[in-house]
Design an enzyme around this catalytic site. Structure first.
Site, PDB file in Angstrom:
ATOM      1  CE  LYS A   1      -4.493   1.330   1.449  1.00 41.52           C
ATOM      2  NZ  LYS A   1      -5.551   0.611   0.626  1.00 41.52           N
TER       3      LYS A   1
HETATM    4  C1  PLP Z   1      -6.784   0.077   0.502  1.00 42.60           C
HETATM    5  C2  PLP Z   1      -6.594  -1.277  -0.704  1.00 42.60           C
HETATM    6  C3  PLP Z   1      -7.553  -1.228  -0.933  1.00 42.60           C
HETATM    7  C4  PLP Z   1      -8.335  -2.083  -0.007  1.00 42.60           C
HETATM    8  O1  PLP Z   1      -8.644  -2.614   1.315  1.00 42.60           O
HETATM    9  P1  PLP Z   1      -8.650  -2.862   2.814  1.00 42.60           P
HETATM   10  O2  PLP Z   1      -8.075  -3.427   3.471  1.00 42.60           O
HETATM   11  O3  PLP Z   1      -9.922  -3.845   2.575  1.00 42.60           O
HETATM   12  O4  PLP Z   1      -9.218  -1.303   2.471  1.00 42.60           O
HETATM   13  C5  PLP Z   1      -7.778  -2.697  -2.244  1.00 42.60           C
HETATM   14  N1  PLP Z   1      -7.187  -2.045  -3.203  1.00 42.60           N
HETATM   15  C6  PLP Z   1      -5.724  -1.338  -3.426  1.00 42.60           C
HETATM   16  C7  PLP Z   1      -5.215  -1.044  -4.527  1.00 42.60           C
HETATM   17  C8  PLP Z   1      -5.681  -0.539  -1.962  1.00 42.60           C
HETATM   18  O5  PLP Z   1      -5.087   1.118  -1.460  1.00 42.60           O
END
Ligand code: PLP
Length: 364
Positions: A203
């Protein structure tokens, strides 16, 4: 135990917190990510010294040298999770330990230091506690944004020797304007988000930067979101710019693309898989092609498609557009499976239902 257990948070008083009447007015319609609480957490990292100077203090601008490494080479990662107000006046967070562990994995991929899980969770707890009056009532929640970036002042290309970890909080209403109606998505057949061996499962801000041009293209086509295909064959559905994707079929089964390094392992995704399986629904984590999506929507074999993530929880996808034409899922509106999973998840998050997996983390 990790060093964090010994790390005390220093509290700095806020000289002028938001007056209660002003805060009440803001909380009436906070939108998403535009307004912020009074405080923030900062923790510094220095090579050879580790994590130090944990502070909970007034939220405000941070001084940054123009040669800070993050501004040049984008060594930055983040997380997103929510705190909810409970009926008894308390507050809970949803699976913060999962965010802490994902943050560590993102850090590893970006060659950044690992923040201990208990320190990550303690930082969140401090902020939610001090800014407890900022947690909206009703459908709203307090969106928490932990992030970390390279702060060393150096233009050489190498992992930074200094980092700043920060947590800010933003009261939010609903992510999309009309949360009950389905969104339309644009399938990006040229621009991709993540390649094998790249940073797709981390992330990091860089992934978002790479997704923005496709998002702009989507907006130009009248769509709210982009769906990315795999970078190798441009054939397999991966995910949206910031949400994972699920498909629900006529036979009651569900499918979602498998995690393979190019897809962000969403905590909402994992929670939905677990809840669906609790309900006796078969969930396959298998590749699904764009061609198959279109064919299954046309034949009626596919009943529903939804996107999921912390910010928007579950969002039904009604219309799919691409340069090869458009198609509709079901009747273009949200349907039973999506609604059932959404309400089940939200009821657990808001402590209105039993929490069989122990996902809810009480703050106070
Ligand atoms: C944060 C994110 C998600 C969703 O993750 P959660 O933990 O469910 O909030 C999905 N795809 C991407 C690219 C993300 O950055």
């Amino acid at each position: 135990m990790s060093q964090s257990s010994a790390l005390e948070f220093i509290r700095q008083a806020h000289p002028a917190p938001t007056p209660p009447d002003r805060r009440t007015a803001i909380l009436r319609d906070p939108g998403f990510g535009r307004v912020f609480t009074d405080h923030m957490v900062t923790i510094r990292y220095t090579e050879g010294k580790g994590w130090h100077d944990a502070v909970i203090g007034p939220r405000g601008p941070i001084a940054m040298d123009p040669a800070a490494a993050v501004l040049h080479y984008s060594q930055e990662i983040f997380e997103g999770l929510k705190a909810y107000r409970t009926a008894d006046g308390g507050a809970v967070m949803f699976r913060p330990g999962e965010n802490a562990r994902r943050f560590q994995k993102s850090a590893e991929r970006l060659a950044m230091p690992s923040l201990p899980e208990d320190l990550f969770v303690a930082a969140l707890e401090h902020l939610v506690s001090i800014d407890r009056d900022w947690i909206p009532e009703g459908d709203g929640s307090l969106y928490l944004r932990p992030f970390m970036f390279a702060s060393e002042v150096f233009l050489g290309v190498k992992p930074s020797s200094e980092y700043l970890f920060i947590v800010i909080a933003s009261p939010v209403g609903s992510y999309f304007k009309s949360k009950d109606s389905a969104v339309s998505v644009w399938v990006s057949q040229d621009l991709t988000r993540a390649a094998p061996g790249g940073t797709g499962a981390a992330k990091c801000g860089g992934n978002y930067a790479a997704s923005l041009l496709a998002q702009m293209e989507a907006a130009k086509e009248g769509c709210e979101q982009v769906v990315f295909l795999d970078a190798t064959e441009r054939r397999w559905i991966e995910e949206l710019g910031g949400m994972n994707i699920f498909f629900a079929f006529e036979d009651g089964s569900m499918q979602t693309p498998p995690l393979g390094g190019t897809i962000l392992p969403g905590i909402t995704r994992a929670s939905i898989i677990a809840l669906a399986r609790d309900m006796g629904i078969t969930v396959r984590e298998e590749p699904y092609s764009f061609d198959q999506w279109r064919a299954d929507a046309a034949s009626g074999r596919l009943k529903e498609t939804f996107a999921c993530g912390t910010a928007a929880v579950l969002t039904p996808i009604g219309t799919v557009r691409s340069r090869d034409g458009n198609f509709t899922i079901g009747n273009g509106r949200s349907a039973a499976q999506t609604e059932k999973l959404r309400s089940t998840l939200i009821d657990i998050q808001r402590t209105r239902a039993a929490d069989p997996h122990g996902w809810v983390h009480k703050v106070f």
